[in-house]
Design an enzyme around this catalytic site. Structure first.
Site, PDB file in Angstrom:
ATOM      1  N   GLU A 160     -53.816 195.625  50.566  1.00 36.88           N
ATOM      2  CA  GLU A 160     -52.570 195.952  51.274  1.00 36.88           C
ATOM      3  C   GLU A 160     -52.542 197.401  51.737  1.00 36.88           C
ATOM      4  O   GLU A 160     -52.873 198.319  50.986  1.00 36.88           O
ATOM      5  CB  GLU A 160     -51.352 195.702  50.377  1.00 36.88           C
ATOM      6  CG  GLU A 160     -50.038 196.047  51.071  1.00 36.88           C
ATOM      7  CD  GLU A 160     -48.797 195.629  50.303  1.00 36.88           C
ATOM      8  OE1 GLU A 160     -47.687 195.878  50.798  1.00 36.88           O
ATOM      9  OE2 GLU A 160     -48.940 195.045  49.210  1.00 36.88           O
ATOM     10  N   SER A 199     -41.869 190.526  45.728  1.00 31.83           N
ATOM     11  CA  SER A 199     -41.065 190.979  46.855  1.00 31.83           C
ATOM     12  C   SER A 199     -39.722 190.271  46.902  1.00 31.83           C
ATOM     13  O   SER A 199     -38.800 190.722  47.585  1.00 31.83           O
ATOM     14  CB  SER A 199     -41.824 190.759  48.168  1.00 31.83           C
ATOM     15  OG  SER A 199     -42.325 189.432  48.252  1.00 31.83           O
TER      16      SER A 199
END
Length: 286
Positions: free
Chosen positions: A201, A64
């Site tokens: 997730e 990320s």
């Protein structure tokens, strides 16, 4: 005595000093299954690692960083070199948490051998304890190959950002019975292959609960369920540094607003010649 490196902020922003090795281990994380929930946050820099380390069981050097640090449109362009550089910084800034590094897109999918070579680079260059890779049953052989060769692996199922081009976006996964069954099968496959923990997730909550009950290793939720064995968030999202965040993010602060206010106050004082003041300059001696 074994040592690691922390930062001596009394003398410099970047002076390493020895500290007793008190870091958690991968086996210790695995033993937390069903116990006190595990705390994990992302970290990309030394200073962030320093601040988060006392509060976290694991620090994730997530890919990320491509979006958070570099402003890239997705995690796909992130390179092995980028992950190694930031991973080394996080290890230097921490002494307690297990540091896990994401394997970037294109560094492990081709074969277990490719994955081993990439993971070896990351662990050698950073000192991190484990790697994380995305994917389910298709990656089970790779998870097993790495685990059997001394490389701890954290899995990642459900919404897998590296596969955004295939998934068609970042929406929650598992809305259909078929997709829900596949996500559960994926998690079971990589758990059976030796993953020491699995990130779940962006899935419908019943899927996260079913996975947590089905696998022997801890599950780490992000947009999943409070009944997972732990939770992870992107630190910058949690701190409120971005205006737009996913539904599953809770903003614990408004750091964007506070930073903007501080920068504005500084700018006002500079323009009014109130900064630097007498306390910040070196006057001539009489």
């Amino acid at each position: 005595m074994s040592t690691t490196y922390t930062i001596d902020t009394a003398t410099s922003r970047a002076t390493p000093t020895p500290a007793p090795l008190k870091r958690l281990t991968v086996p210790a994380i695995r033993r937390r299954k069903g116990g006190e929930p595990l705390v994990m946050l992302t970290a990309y820099t030394v200073r962030t690692a320093q601040l988060l380390d006392p509060h976290c069981d694991m620090l994730l050097v997530g890919d990320s960083l491509g979006q958070v640090i570099y402003g890239l449109p997705s995690t796909v362009p992130v390179t092995l070199e980028m992950m190694a550089a930031h991973g080394a910084a996080v290890v230097r800034g921490s002494y307690h948490a297990v540091v896990v590094i994401d394997m970037p897109f294109g560094s492990y999918e081709a074969s277990p051998q490719q994955a081993f070579e990439s993971a070896a680079v990351l662990l050698k260059q950073t000192g991190a304890a484990a790697v994380k890779l995305e994917g389910g049953a298709a990656m089970a052989a790779t998870v097993r190959f790495l685990s059997e060769r001394g490389i701890p692996v954290m899995g990642h199922v459900g919404l897998t950002p590296q596969a955004v081009n295939v998934l068609g976006g970042y929406g929650a996964r598992g809305r259909s019975e078929a997709e829900a069954a596949k996500i559960l099968a994926d998690a079971t496959a990589i758990a059976d292959a030796g993953a020491f923990a699995i990130v779940i997730e962006g899935v419908m909550e019943p899927i996260a609960i079913a996975i947590t009950e089905a696998v022997a290793c801890p599950t780490i939720g992000i947009g999943a369920s409070a009944r997972c064995d732990g939770q992870v968030l992107v630190t910058e999202d949690m701190l409120g540094l971005f205006e737009r965040t996913a539904r599953f993010v809770k903003r614990y602060d408004d750091m964007a607003g506070r930073i903007s206010a501080a920068a504005g106050a500084y700018a006002d004082e500079v323009r009014a010649r109130r900064f630097p003041g007498p306390e910040q300059i070196y006057p001539a001696k009489d």
